[in-house]
Design a protein around this motif. Structure first.
Motif, PDB file in Angstrom:
ATOM      1  N   GLY A 145       0.783  -1.215   0.000  1.00 38.27           N
ATOM      2  CA  GLY A 145       0.000   0.000   0.000  1.00 38.27           C
ATOM      3  C   GLY A 145       0.820   1.272   0.000  1.00 38.27           C
ATOM      4  N   SER A 146       2.095   1.194  -0.350  1.00 38.28           N
ATOM      5  CA  SER A 146       2.938   2.391  -0.354  1.00 38.28           C
ATOM      6  C   SER A 146       2.571   3.288  -1.527  1.00 38.28           C
ATOM      7  N   ILE A 147       2.998   4.554  -1.434  1.00 40.77           N
ATOM      8  CA  ILE A 147       2.793   5.488  -2.526  1.00 40.77           C
ATOM      9  C   ILE A 147       4.124   6.142  -2.871  1.00 40.77           C
ATOM     10  N   LYS A 148       4.201   6.665  -4.065  1.00 40.42           N
ATOM     11  CA  LYS A 148       5.386   7.398  -4.487  1.00 40.42           C
ATOM     12  C   LYS A 148       5.081   8.890  -4.471  1.00 40.42           C
ATOM     13  N   VAL A 149       5.984   9.642  -3.893  1.00 42.63           N
ATOM     14  CA  VAL A 149       5.842  11.084  -3.861  1.00 42.63           C
ATOM     15  C   VAL A 149       7.146  11.719  -4.352  1.00 42.63           C
ATOM     16  N   THR A 150       7.064  12.959  -4.768  1.00 42.24           N
ATOM     17  CA  THR A 150       8.255  13.679  -5.203  1.00 42.24           C
ATOM     18  C   THR A 150       8.750  14.578  -4.083  1.00 42.24           C
ATOM     19  N   SER A 151      10.042  14.451  -3.803  1.00 43.03           N
ATOM     20  CA  SER A 151      10.694  15.248  -2.778  1.00 43.03           C
ATOM     21  C   SER A 151      11.643  16.248  -3.432  1.00 43.03           C
ATOM     22  N   LEU A 152      11.805  17.408  -2.786  1.00 43.71           N
ATOM     23  CA  LEU A 152      12.694  18.452  -3.276  1.00 43.71           C
ATOM     24  C   LEU A 152      13.966  18.452  -2.438  1.00 43.71           C
ATOM     25  N   VAL A 153      15.118  18.262  -3.096  1.00 44.16           N
ATOM     26  CA  VAL A 153      16.403  18.289  -2.409  1.00 44.16           C
ATOM     27  C   VAL A 153      17.167  19.535  -2.852  1.00 44.16           C
ATOM     28  N   PHE A 154      17.503  20.381  -1.881  1.00 42.34           N
ATOM     29  CA  PHE A 154      18.288  21.596  -2.118  1.00 42.34           C
ATOM     30  C   PHE A 154      19.703  21.301  -1.615  1.00 42.34           C
ATOM     31  N   PRO A 155      20.642  20.962  -2.510  1.00 41.48           N
ATOM     32  CA  PRO A 155      21.918  20.393  -2.055  1.00 41.48           C
ATOM     33  C   PRO A 155      22.905  21.383  -1.467  1.00 41.48           C
ATOM     34  N   THR A 156      22.880  22.635  -1.899  1.00 40.77           N
ATOM     35  CA  THR A 156      23.891  23.585  -1.448  1.00 40.77           C
ATOM     36  C   THR A 156      23.279  24.970  -1.233  1.00 40.77           C
TER      37      THR A 156
ATOM     38  N   ASN B 133      -0.001  16.088  -3.971  1.00 46.99           N
ATOM     39  CA  ASN B 133      -0.197  14.964  -4.895  1.00 46.99           C
ATOM     40  C   ASN B 133      -0.468  15.416  -6.319  1.00 46.99           C
ATOM     41  N   SER B 134      -0.799  16.679  -6.510  1.00 44.73           N
ATOM     42  CA  SER B 134      -1.069  17.167  -7.867  1.00 44.73           C
ATOM     43  C   SER B 134      -0.494  18.560  -8.079  1.00 44.73           C
ATOM     44  N   ALA B 135       0.513  18.915  -7.274  1.00 45.03           N
ATOM     45  CA  ALA B 135       1.047  20.277  -7.321  1.00 45.03           C
ATOM     46  C   ALA B 135       1.800  20.536  -8.622  1.00 45.03           C
ATOM     47  N   ASN B 136       1.571  21.707  -9.187  1.00 39.54           N
ATOM     48  CA  ASN B 136       2.291  22.149 -10.381  1.00 39.54           C
ATOM     49  C   ASN B 136       3.470  22.998  -9.920  1.00 39.54           C
ATOM     50  N   ILE B 137       4.690  22.507 -10.134  1.00 35.86           N
ATOM     51  CA  ILE B 137       5.870  23.209  -9.649  1.00 35.86           C
ATOM     52  C   ILE B 137       6.850  23.452 -10.792  1.00 35.86           C
ATOM     53  N   ARG B 138       7.705  24.462 -10.579  1.00 37.88           N
ATOM     54  CA  ARG B 138       8.797  24.737 -11.513  1.00 37.88           C
ATOM     55  C   ARG B 138      10.066  24.930 -10.685  1.00 37.88           C
ATOM     56  N   SER B 139      11.055  24.099 -10.953  1.00 35.62           N
ATOM     57  CA  SER B 139      12.300  24.170 -10.190  1.00 35.62           C
ATOM     58  C   SER B 139      13.355  24.943 -10.956  1.00 35.62           C
ATOM     59  N   HIS B 140      14.248  25.583 -10.218  1.00 31.07           N
ATOM     60  CA  HIS B 140      15.314  26.399 -10.790  1.00 31.07           C
ATOM     61  C   HIS B 140      16.628  26.072 -10.088  1.00 31.07           C
ATOM     62  N   GLY B 141      17.717  26.237 -10.800  1.00 30.46           N
ATOM     63  CA  GLY B 141      19.025  26.054 -10.212  1.00 30.46           C
ATOM     64  C   GLY B 141      19.344  24.591  -9.952  1.00 30.46           C
ATOM     65  N   GLN B 142      19.877  24.293  -8.768  1.00 30.94           N
ATOM     66  CA  GLN B 142      20.390  22.967  -8.460  1.00 30.94           C
ATOM     67  C   GLN B 142      19.391  22.083  -7.730  1.00 30.94           C
ATOM     68  N   VAL B 143      18.148  22.497  -7.618  1.00 33.32           N
ATOM     69  CA  VAL B 143      17.152  21.682  -6.911  1.00 33.32           C
ATOM     70  C   VAL B 143      16.982  20.340  -7.621  1.00 33.32           C
ATOM     71  N   GLN B 144      17.052  19.252  -6.855  1.00 34.67           N
ATOM     72  CA  GLN B 144      16.869  17.915  -7.415  1.00 34.67           C
ATOM     73  C   GLN B 144      15.487  17.378  -7.018  1.00 34.67           C
ATOM     74  N   LEU B 145      14.794  16.790  -7.990  1.00 30.93           N
ATOM     75  CA  LEU B 145      13.481  16.182  -7.742  1.00 30.93           C
ATOM     76  C   LEU B 145      13.692  14.681  -7.607  1.00 30.93           C
ATOM     77  N   VAL B 146      13.366  14.150  -6.418  1.00 30.92           N
ATOM     78  CA  VAL B 146      13.647  12.755  -6.099  1.00 30.92           C
ATOM     79  C   VAL B 146      12.335  12.042  -5.806  1.00 30.92           C
ATOM     80  N   SER B 147      12.141  10.872  -6.424  1.00 27.06           N
ATOM     81  CA  SER B 147      10.937  10.077  -6.181  1.00 27.06           C
ATOM     82  C   SER B 147      11.157   9.204  -4.943  1.00 27.06           C
ATOM     83  N   LEU B 148      10.261   9.327  -3.954  1.00 21.14           N
ATOM     84  CA  LEU B 148      10.341   8.549  -2.733  1.00 21.14           C
ATOM     85  C   LEU B 148       9.166   7.592  -2.646  1.00 21.14           C
ATOM     86  N   GLU B 149       9.399   6.425  -2.086  1.00 21.69           N
ATOM     87  CA  GLU B 149       8.311   5.495  -1.781  1.00 21.69           C
ATOM     88  C   GLU B 149       8.063   5.544  -0.288  1.00 21.69           C
ATOM     89  N   VAL B 150       6.862   5.937   0.102  1.00 18.49           N
ATOM     90  CA  VAL B 150       6.566   6.145   1.525  1.00 18.49           C
ATOM     91  C   VAL B 150       5.373   5.303   1.955  1.00 18.49           C
TER      92      VAL B 150
END
Length: 221
Positions: A18-29, A204-221
């Motif tokens: 019953g897990s779901i996949k979500v997108t996480s935002l990683v700001f590395p620096t 779960n349905s957010a419309n986003i636009r990333s800029h710079g070094q932000v990484q979009l990572v798929s997580l299973e939670v």
């Protein structure tokens, strides 16, 4: 070079327990160029709200950290911060309200902020535990026409970012409602029970636009 990417976040149920996949935002620096724009489902003309997110950061010491920013052409309508001394705060068009809570750290924290204009009641929830209630900005109203920015504090409409205020770490499950959720509803969110997600921001349905070094990572939670 600044990079841009558009993503429509979709939550996908999986067959594994019953897990779901979500997108996480990683700001590395620490930068002045990495940020995320979020398009809300409705205008932020708000007389009450609940804002929740899951967040982790290794930033320590005397450094401000912006967690959420909503700014119109003329003013910061809603900013959520970790203050220099580790306290958590939010600001509505001017002077803010500050709470002494358990500090954010490298382990994921479920964070919620609530405010109601009619009573002025405001509170912060950390991993389902509520702070004391403070009275703040009674009869105020958040105005529409702005932009939601994650990762930076815009001193102009979108721009004039300061690296020393930027967010470094990971955040996701960012949901916002135009009402104050109960403590039991916030605890259900923490434990991932079935709760109606935000009617202002629905991760779960957010419309986003990333800029710079932000990484979009798929997580299973």
């Amino acid at each position: 070079m600044q990079l841009s990417a558009s993503l429509l976040i979709l939550a996908m149920s999986t067959a594994l327990a019953g897990s779901i996949k979500v997108t996480s935002l990683v700001f590395p620096t620490e930068t002045s160029t990495s940020y995320v724009e979020v398009t809300p489902l409705k205008d932020l003309a708000l007389s009450a709200f609940t804002l929740c997110m899951r967040v982790a950061t290794e930033l320590q010491g005397k450094r401000e950290v912006i967690l959420f920013a909503y700014r119109t052409q003329t003013i910061d309508e809603l900013n959520v911060w970790r203050e220099l001394d580790g306290r958590l705060s939010f600001y509505l068009a001017g002077e803010g309200v500050i709470f002494r809570t358990p500090e954010l750290g490298p382990m994921e924290t479920h964070l919620c902020v609530t405010w109601d204009s009619q009573s002025g009641a405001s509170a912060i929830f950390v991993d389902g535990r509520k702070s004391l209630t403070k009275i703040y900005k009674k009869n105020h109203r958040i105005r529409s026409g702005g932009k939601i920015i994650l990762g930076q504090d815009p001193d102009h409409f979108v721009g004039k970012f300061e690296p020393k205020q930027s967010f470094v770490g990971e955040m996701y499950d960012i949901n916002m409602w135009d009402s104050v959720l109960s403590q039991s509803e916030i605890q259900d969110l923490l434990s991932r029970k079935q709760v109606q997600l935000g009617n202002v921001i629905d991760w779960n349905s957010a419309n986003i636009r990333s800029h710079g070094q932000v990484q979009l990572v798929s997580l299973e939670v």
